[in-house]
Design a protein around this motif. Structure first.
Motif, PDB file in Angstrom:
ATOM      1  N   LEU A 124     -32.669 -38.576  36.047  1.00  0.00           N
ATOM      2  CA  LEU A 124     -31.361 -37.931  35.258  1.00  0.00           C
ATOM      3  C   LEU A 124     -31.812 -37.856  33.807  1.00  0.00           C
ATOM      4  N   ILE A 125     -31.990 -36.936  33.147  1.00  0.00           N
ATOM      5  CA  ILE A 125     -32.489 -36.612  31.691  1.00  0.00           C
ATOM      6  C   ILE A 125     -31.060 -36.382  31.085  1.00  0.00           C
ATOM      7  N   VAL A 126     -30.637 -37.215  30.268  1.00  0.00           N
ATOM      8  CA  VAL A 126     -29.522 -37.340  29.231  1.00  0.00           C
ATOM      9  C   VAL A 126     -30.068 -36.760  27.759  1.00  0.00           C
ATOM     10  N   SER A 127     -29.696 -35.673  27.525  1.00  0.00           N
ATOM     11  CA  SER A 127     -30.251 -35.311  26.222  1.00  0.00           C
ATOM     12  C   SER A 127     -29.352 -34.168  25.571  1.00  0.00           C
ATOM     13  N   PRO A 128     -29.003 -34.531  24.598  1.00  0.00           N
ATOM     14  CA  PRO A 128     -27.670 -33.812  23.647  1.00  0.00           C
ATOM     15  C   PRO A 128     -27.844 -32.436  23.589  1.00  0.00           C
ATOM     16  N   THR A 129     -26.891 -31.722  23.621  1.00  0.00           N
ATOM     17  CA  THR A 129     -26.697 -30.070  23.417  1.00  0.00           C
ATOM     18  C   THR A 129     -27.631 -29.824  21.985  1.00  0.00           C
ATOM     19  N   ALA A 130     -28.398 -29.006  22.299  1.00  0.00           N
ATOM     20  CA  ALA A 130     -29.289 -28.016  21.055  1.00  0.00           C
ATOM     21  C   ALA A 130     -30.436 -29.053  20.983  1.00  0.00           C
ATOM     22  N   SER A 131     -30.814 -30.084  22.079  1.00  0.00           N
ATOM     23  CA  SER A 131     -31.998 -30.780  21.940  1.00  0.00           C
ATOM     24  C   SER A 131     -33.087 -30.078  22.570  1.00  0.00           C
ATOM     25  N   GLY A 132     -33.001 -29.028  23.379  1.00  0.00           N
ATOM     26  CA  GLY A 132     -34.176 -28.331  24.024  1.00  0.00           C
ATOM     27  C   GLY A 132     -34.199 -28.504  25.212  1.00  0.00           C
ATOM     28  N   LYS A 133     -33.213 -28.928  26.188  1.00  0.00           N
ATOM     29  CA  LYS A 133     -33.294 -29.152  27.546  1.00  0.00           C
ATOM     30  C   LYS A 133     -33.853 -28.123  28.314  1.00  0.00           C
ATOM     31  N   SER A 134     -33.775 -26.612  27.912  1.00  0.00           N
ATOM     32  CA  SER A 134     -34.290 -25.635  28.708  1.00  0.00           C
ATOM     33  C   SER A 134     -35.749 -25.867  28.504  1.00  0.00           C
ATOM     34  N   LEU A 135     -36.412 -26.133  27.531  1.00  0.00           N
ATOM     35  CA  LEU A 135     -37.951 -26.357  27.279  1.00  0.00           C
ATOM     36  C   LEU A 135     -38.356 -27.338  28.449  1.00  0.00           C
ATOM     37  N   MET A 136     -37.690 -28.630  28.624  1.00  0.00           N
ATOM     38  CA  MET A 136     -38.076 -29.598  29.492  1.00  0.00           C
ATOM     39  C   MET A 136     -38.076 -28.951  30.879  1.00  0.00           C
ATOM     40  N   ILE A 137     -36.955 -28.319  31.275  1.00  0.00           N
ATOM     41  CA  ILE A 137     -36.850 -27.651  32.598  1.00  0.00           C
ATOM     42  C   ILE A 137     -37.962 -26.715  32.984  1.00  0.00           C
ATOM     43  N   GLU A 183     -28.131 -16.309  33.616  1.00  0.00           N
ATOM     44  CA  GLU A 183     -28.903 -15.332  32.530  1.00  0.00           C
ATOM     45  C   GLU A 183     -29.579 -15.810  31.561  1.00  0.00           C
ATOM     46  N   GLN A 184     -29.122 -16.912  30.875  1.00  0.00           N
ATOM     47  CA  GLN A 184     -29.484 -17.799  29.755  1.00  0.00           C
ATOM     48  C   GLN A 184     -31.009 -18.180  30.207  1.00  0.00           C
ATOM     49  N   MET A 185     -30.723 -19.038  31.338  1.00  0.00           N
ATOM     50  CA  MET A 185     -32.000 -19.774  31.782  1.00  0.00           C
ATOM     51  C   MET A 185     -33.230 -18.819  32.212  1.00  0.00           C
ATOM     52  N   TYR A 186     -32.928 -17.509  32.655  1.00  0.00           N
ATOM     53  CA  TYR A 186     -33.697 -16.618  33.116  1.00  0.00           C
ATOM     54  C   TYR A 186     -34.596 -16.251  31.732  1.00  0.00           C
ATOM     55  N   LYS A 187     -33.558 -15.859  30.975  1.00  0.00           N
ATOM     56  CA  LYS A 187     -34.156 -15.238  29.394  1.00  0.00           C
ATOM     57  C   LYS A 187     -35.172 -16.282  28.753  1.00  0.00           C
ATOM     58  N   ASP A 188     -34.404 -17.703  28.620  1.00  0.00           N
ATOM     59  CA  ASP A 188     -35.556 -18.835  28.197  1.00  0.00           C
ATOM     60  C   ASP A 188     -36.675 -19.044  28.663  1.00  0.00           C
ATOM     61  N   PHE A 189     -36.792 -18.874  29.878  1.00  0.00           N
ATOM     62  CA  PHE A 189     -38.268 -18.840  30.857  1.00  0.00           C
ATOM     63  C   PHE A 189     -39.071 -17.995  30.165  1.00  0.00           C
ATOM     64  N   GLU A 190     -38.588 -16.546  30.217  1.00  0.00           N
ATOM     65  CA  GLU A 190     -39.188 -15.440  29.673  1.00  0.00           C
ATOM     66  C   GLU A 190     -39.688 -15.616  28.088  1.00  0.00           C
ATOM     67  N   ASP A 191     -38.719 -16.235  27.412  1.00  0.00           N
ATOM     68  CA  ASP A 191     -39.202 -16.669  25.903  1.00  0.00           C
ATOM     69  C   ASP A 191     -40.382 -17.545  25.715  1.00  0.00           C
ATOM     70  N   TYR A 192     -40.174 -18.635  26.623  1.00  0.00           N
ATOM     71  CA  TYR A 192     -41.393 -19.737  26.720  1.00  0.00           C
ATOM     72  C   TYR A 192     -42.508 -19.285  27.120  1.00  0.00           C
ATOM     73  N   GLY A 193     -42.643 -18.143  27.951  1.00  0.00           N
ATOM     74  CA  GLY A 193     -43.935 -17.555  28.526  1.00  0.00           C
ATOM     75  C   GLY A 193     -44.194 -17.252  29.806  1.00  0.00           C
ATOM     76  N   MET A 194     -42.951 -17.167  30.692  1.00  0.00           N
ATOM     77  CA  MET A 194     -42.988 -16.992  32.123  1.00  0.00           C
ATOM     78  C   MET A 194     -42.852 -15.584  32.355  1.00  0.00           C
ATOM     79  N   ASN A 195     -43.244 -14.995  33.397  1.00  0.00           N
ATOM     80  CA  ASN A 195     -42.761 -13.565  33.723  1.00  0.00           C
ATOM     81  C   ASN A 195     -41.533 -13.746  34.601  1.00  0.00           C
ATOM     82  N   SER A 196     -40.464 -13.722  34.157  1.00  0.00           N
ATOM     83  CA  SER A 196     -39.431 -14.086  34.768  1.00  0.00           C
ATOM     84  C   SER A 196     -39.232 -13.015  36.061  1.00  0.00           C
ATOM     85  N   GLU A 197     -39.239 -11.829  35.672  1.00  0.00           N
ATOM     86  CA  GLU A 197     -38.986 -10.854  36.810  1.00  0.00           C
ATOM     87  C   GLU A 197     -39.902 -11.360  38.063  1.00  0.00           C
ATOM     88  N   GLU A 198     -41.145 -11.470  37.886  1.00  0.00           N
ATOM     89  CA  GLU A 198     -41.933 -12.068  38.920  1.00  0.00           C
ATOM     90  C   GLU A 198     -41.716 -13.374  39.602  1.00  0.00           C
TER      91      GLU A 198
END
Length: 485
Positions: A134-147, A171-186
């Motif tokens: 259970l990762i407790v990390s404050p808002t704006a700390s970049g949880k989506s990069l860890m995920i 939608e935001q998670m989908y877009k974040d993954f794409e920004d980090y380097g994943m082909n989200s659509e695939e």
């Protein structure tokens, strides 16, 4: 001979065999009073004692994530224990030996277009090492990069279910993954609002509302589950999802804050694993990762009066003409993009929107966002605000207090009182993200004093709870008295 024999029933529950007197000691050791239980109808009717028991002598089961606390119980009372199984995934008794801090750092840098911070790397390492956390990390700390890092690690070997609380976060998670380097659509399948439940893609991102009623068989294909905004997982619906994932060996929860109650923390740890705190908001500010925050508590002084019920006070406040005009004028006078958060849509949010919209010229963008606004329109509001420098968003707490990512937000106004630790910290998080030419953020906490005699009004007591949180988080705040009589 051992006093307790511990085995693993599945990836959700431990089976604990022991003498009846130890069973009842365990029942008491893993028992907590629920905050606010005395207001629950079942408690008032004496159908419920206001307590939650995480261990049941009838089933002899305890959440797998509480194994470390079960061992601590045995050691405290000098009970001997043994394991019937050799494998205890996600706990100190079987760690991922292929994981090292240096290896994780090199790997994350290779898979991400964003440079990870040290605390993010350690959070990823800690999760991968133990398979549950259970990762407790404050808002704006970049949880989506860890995920994202965890998803990239497990997607080659497991189907992954990511559960979030809102359609906007899908939608935001989908877009974040794409920004980090994943082909989200695939790689990613999105589920919300009646979209197709079935997919052959390795990653499913869904709202909990879309899947919690599905049968256990639906979840059999998933070997890894990730819960974003995991503090929501204490509700029965979300717990039911986690318990249906009987075979999901890898479990990770992410949250910006817990509600401060032991019950809440232990339920979440039971479902996901022991908690790990990455960094505090104050440390993020000091390191320059988020905007500096100043809080102005605007304490509105009303005529003395006593309310018999909380609802009576709320109706008085949200219908108070001078109070609503004060909030509207404050928002209009502030420089930068401003978010106003409220709780009641028809009786308060709509009224604030009309006041502000009627006082601003046509060139200034004013938005009204609530649960009835579809996800595409919310995303448009977010995108427009990123380009604006003087927009006003009047939004409900339920829609905008959690997970919405707007870097170009300068001010937040709490227009409705709340004592919820989670809601308040999540709402503050909306304004902390750094943007172009933005290094400072402001929170205007609207509070009300109608004290009559020695009895404080309900919402003034709520302010006291918020002040406690500000002190705990070491936020800078000033209290300014304003006469509204």
């Amino acid at each position: 001979m051992s006093d307790l024999v511990i085995s693993k029933k599945n990836e959700v529950y431990l089976q604990v065999e022991c003498e009846p007197h130890i069973q009842y000691e365990l029942r008491d050791a893993f028992c907590f009073e629920v905050p606010g239980a005395k207001f629950h109808p079942s408690y008032r009717k004496k159908f419920w004692d206001g307590q939650i028991h995480l261990f049941s002598p009838q089933t002899k089961q305890l959440y797998v994530g509480l194994l470390d606390r079960l061992i601590a119980f045995c050691e405290q009372y000098d009970y001997q224990y043994e394991f019937r199984d050799n494998k205890f995934y996600g706990l100190p008794y079987e760690e991922n030996e292929n994981i090292s801090p240096e290896g994780v750092a090199d790997w994350v840098k290779n898979i991400s277009s964003y440079k990870p911070r040290d605390y993010q790397l350690h959070g990823i390492y800690t999760a991968l090492k133990s398979n549950r956390k259970l990762i407790v990390s404050p808002t704006a700390s970049g949880k989506s990069l860890m995920i994202y890092a965890l998803v990239r690690y497990y997607m080659e070997q497991e189907n992954i279910l990511i559960v979030v609380p809102t359609t906007s976060l899908v939608e935001q998670m989908y877009k974040d993954f794409e920004d980090y380097g994943m082909n989200s659509e695939e790689c990613c399948h999105k589920i919300y609002g009646g979209k197709d439940l079935n997919t052959d893609k390795p990653i499913t991102i869904t709202t909990w509302q879309s899947v919690y009623k599905l049968p256990k068989t639906y979840f059999e294909r998933y070997g890894c589950v990730i819960g974003d905004e995991a503090h929501n997982f204490k509700s029965k619906s979300l717990v039911s999802i986690m318990t249906k994932l009987c075979d999901a060996k890898y479990r990770f929860g992410f949250t910006g804050t817990l509600d401060g109650s032991q019950t809440h923390k232990w339920v979440l740890e039971g479902l996901f694993g022991p908690s790990y705190n990455t960094i505090r908001t104050k440390e993020l500010m000091e390191a320059g990762h988020v905007a500096k925050l100043d809080i102005k508590v605007l304490l509105l002084k009303h005529d003395e009066q006593r309310f018999e019920r909380y609802e009576d006070e709320i109706q008085y406040l949200i219908g108070h003409e001078r109070r609503n005009n004060f909030i509207g004028n404050l928002a209009i006078d502030l420089k930068g993009n401003t978010l106003i958060l409220f709780t009641r849509v028809e009786n308060h949010g709509k009224l604030l929107y009309e006041i502000i919209n009627n006082k601003t010229d046509d060139e200034r963008q004013v938005f009204f966002v609530h649960g009835g606004v579809d996800v595409e329109e919310r995303e448009q509001v977010r995108a427009i605000t990123e380009r604006e420098n003087n927009a006003i968003i009047i939004a409900s707490y339920g829609v905008f207090s959690t997970g919405i990512n707007i870097k170009n937000l300068h001010n937040v106004i709490f227009a409705s009182p709340s004592k919820s630790r989670i809601r308040n910290l999540q709402s503050i998080g909306r304004v902390l993200r750094k943007g172009n030419n933005k290094t400072k953020a402001m929170l205007y906490d609207i509070a009300d004093d109608t004290t009559k005699g020695s009895r404080k009004n309900y919402t003034l007591n709520h302010l006291i709870e918020r002040i406690k949180v500000y002190n705990e988080e070491k936020f800078n705040y000033d209290i300014i008295n304003i006469n509204l009589r």
